[in-house]
Design an enzyme around this catalytic site. Structure first.
Site, mmCIF file in Angstrom:
data_model
loop_
_atom_site.group_PDB
_atom_site.id
_atom_site.type_symbol
_atom_site.label_atom_id
_atom_site.label_comp_id
_atom_site.label_asym_id
_atom_site.label_seq_id
_atom_site.Cartn_x
_atom_site.Cartn_y
_atom_site.Cartn_z
ATOM 1 C CB ALA A 1 0.330 -0.629 5.294
ATOM 2 C CG ASP B 1 -6.447 10.971 12.206
ATOM 3 O OD1 ASP B 1 -7.118 11.933 11.755
ATOM 4 O OD2 ASP B 1 -5.594 10.372 11.532
ATOM 5 C CG PHE C 1 -1.934 -1.098 1.201
ATOM 6 C CD1 PHE C 1 -3.001 -1.075 0.328
ATOM 7 C CD2 PHE C 1 -1.799 -2.175 2.061
ATOM 8 C CE1 PHE C 1 -3.927 -2.100 0.308
ATOM 9 C CE2 PHE C 1 -2.719 -3.207 2.057
ATOM 10 C CZ PHE C 1 -3.786 -3.169 1.174
ATOM 11 C CB THR C 2 -0.046 4.790 -0.541
ATOM 12 O OG1 THR C 2 -0.698 4.525 -1.777
ATOM 13 C CG2 THR C 2 0.679 6.122 -0.632
ATOM 14 N N PRO C 3 2.813 4.368 1.173
ATOM 15 C CG PRO C 3 5.053 4.746 0.687
ATOM 16 C CD PRO C 3 3.706 4.646 0.039
ATOM 17 N N GLY C 4 2.670 5.493 4.607
ATOM 18 C CA GLY C 4 1.926 6.375 5.499
ATOM 19 C C GLY C 4 2.856 7.192 6.361
ATOM 20 C CB ALA C 5 2.119 9.706 8.973
#
Length: 393
Positions: free
Chosen positions: A107, A206, A99-103
């Site tokens: 993932a 959040d 998946f797209t990288p997160g903060a």
């Protein structure tokens, strides 16, 4: 509708609502794309099959998340992603999708090579990943994502989580007009999660549709606890630092005032609005991605609501009162009456009432999750709520 369809829907729209970490030094944050991406089909995002031709570097470059960032930082992030993949494979999992990288890191959709169980693994070196692991270890509730396990690889913390069909952000894109009973069933699960969290001295900070995961309206959970704050005194507001997502943050959090569990109620009210109208955040600036500054966001809330001076916090030291009450002095709306934005939407009266109560400008007037759950609209729902249809059908 398959997994890719839901993701493509939102990539095409270009809607990105980035979460703000309490430690804004991560490379993703300097680039402005900072999404936590842990269940299947998280939105907005990209995914790539794990095959011999998959190139993490090309994947990231094609998404342009490192525009304007020094090349060595991009290379470092690619190296970390590759390291995470090695650790996951060594732990006995087959990576199916990235998946797209997160903060907080990376993932992956994975399969346990021994049991063939499909899971999601979050891997990160930042504090948020460790925070999420700490919080989830102590929680057991059907409306809160369950931590299946953890492992470490070098300096990375890896969380093993259940894989859901989609998140609420994508689900709303696919369904558009949800039946009221489905809306209430989803909202009930969110409120039950918040009631449980707040009773355990945890503020999520959040809550948004991207962080609510769903198999069907009767099987919903709240996840992504990287911004969670704990332990807190639920009976006394304090300033615990700034976190969350600007478009869904409450006025007091945006103003850096002391706050409590009511910040989650505000955000859940935004989620309810999105389900009821099919619109993105009520207070999301048109043409922007939600990453505007806090001051402009507060002004937007005041303007669109027609907030009256008597609806501000009474504490004279409140930043919200001291810095922004002047903007409300021309308001002709009576305090406590329907906010101006309600004139733009034809909402069922019960949903409008709930949304307006949850979006009370002064946090003191927002009902708790427990009070909201006692509203008559939730009492008539089947419990457990049946699966009316498969997600994506």
């Amino acid at each position: 509708m398959n997994d890719v369809d839901a993701t493509d829907t939102f990539v095409g729209q270009g809607k990105f609502r980035g979460a703000i970490s309490t430690s804004p030094s991560h490379i993703m944050q300097t680039c402005g794309f900072i999404q936590q991406m842990f269940p299947v089909e998280m939105s907005p995002g990209i995914e790539s099959e794990d095959d011999p031709n998959y190139d993490v570097n090309m994947d990231i470059q094609s998404f342009n998340i490192f525009d304007g960032v020094h090349e060595t930082e991009a290379e470092a992030s690619v190296a970390l992603c590759a390291e995470a993949r090695v650790g996951i494979n060594k732990a006995g999992f087959v990576i199916l999708k990235t998946f797209t990288p997160g903060a907080e890191g990376f993932a992956f959709a994975c399969m346990d090579s021994k049991t063939c169980e499909h899971v999601v693994i979050k891997a990160g070196q930042r504090q948020g990943t460790a925070t999420e692991a700490t919080v989830l270890r102590a929680l057991t509730h059907p409306s809160v994502v369950q931590l299946k396990g953890t492992f470490t690889y070098n300096k990375m913390t890896c969380l093993i989580l259940p894989r859901y069909r989609t998140d609420l952000y994508c689900y709303l894109a696919a369904k558009r007009n949800l039946p009221i009973c489905d809306i209430l069933a989803i909202q009930r699960s969110v409120l039950r999660a918040l009631q449980y969290l707040h009773n355990n001295s945890i503020i999520h900070r959040d809550i948004k549709s991207e962080n609510i995961f769903i198999n069907h309206p009767g099987d919903v959970c709240v996840g992504d606890f990287g911004a969670a704050c704990f332990p807190v005194d639920i009976n006394a507001n304090r300033y615990y630092g700034w976190a969350g997502t600007i478009a869904t943050n409450s006025p007091e959090l945006l103003a850096r005032d002391p706050y409590g569990p009511a910040v989650d109620i505000w955000s859940a009210g935004i989620v309810l609005f999105e389900m009821a109208t099919g619109q993105n955040s009520l207070f999301e600036r048109d043409g922007l991605d939600g990453n505007c500054d806090s001051e402009r966001q507060i002004k937007l809330i005041i303007r669109r609501s027609g907030t009256h001076p008597n609806e501000f916090p009474i504490n004279p030291t409140s930043n919200l009162r001291r810095q922004y009450i002047g903007l409300a002095k021309r308001s002709s709306r009576k305090p406590g009456s329907r906010p101006l934005w309600t004139n733009l939407y034809e909402l069922p009266i019960d949903l409008e009432y709930l949304i307006c109560k949850m979006l009370s400008f002064d946090a003191r007037h927002r009902p708790s999750a427990e009070v909201l759950l006692n509203h008559s609209v939730f009492q008539t729902l089947p419990d457990p709520y049946p699966n009316p249809m498969e997600v994506g059908d």
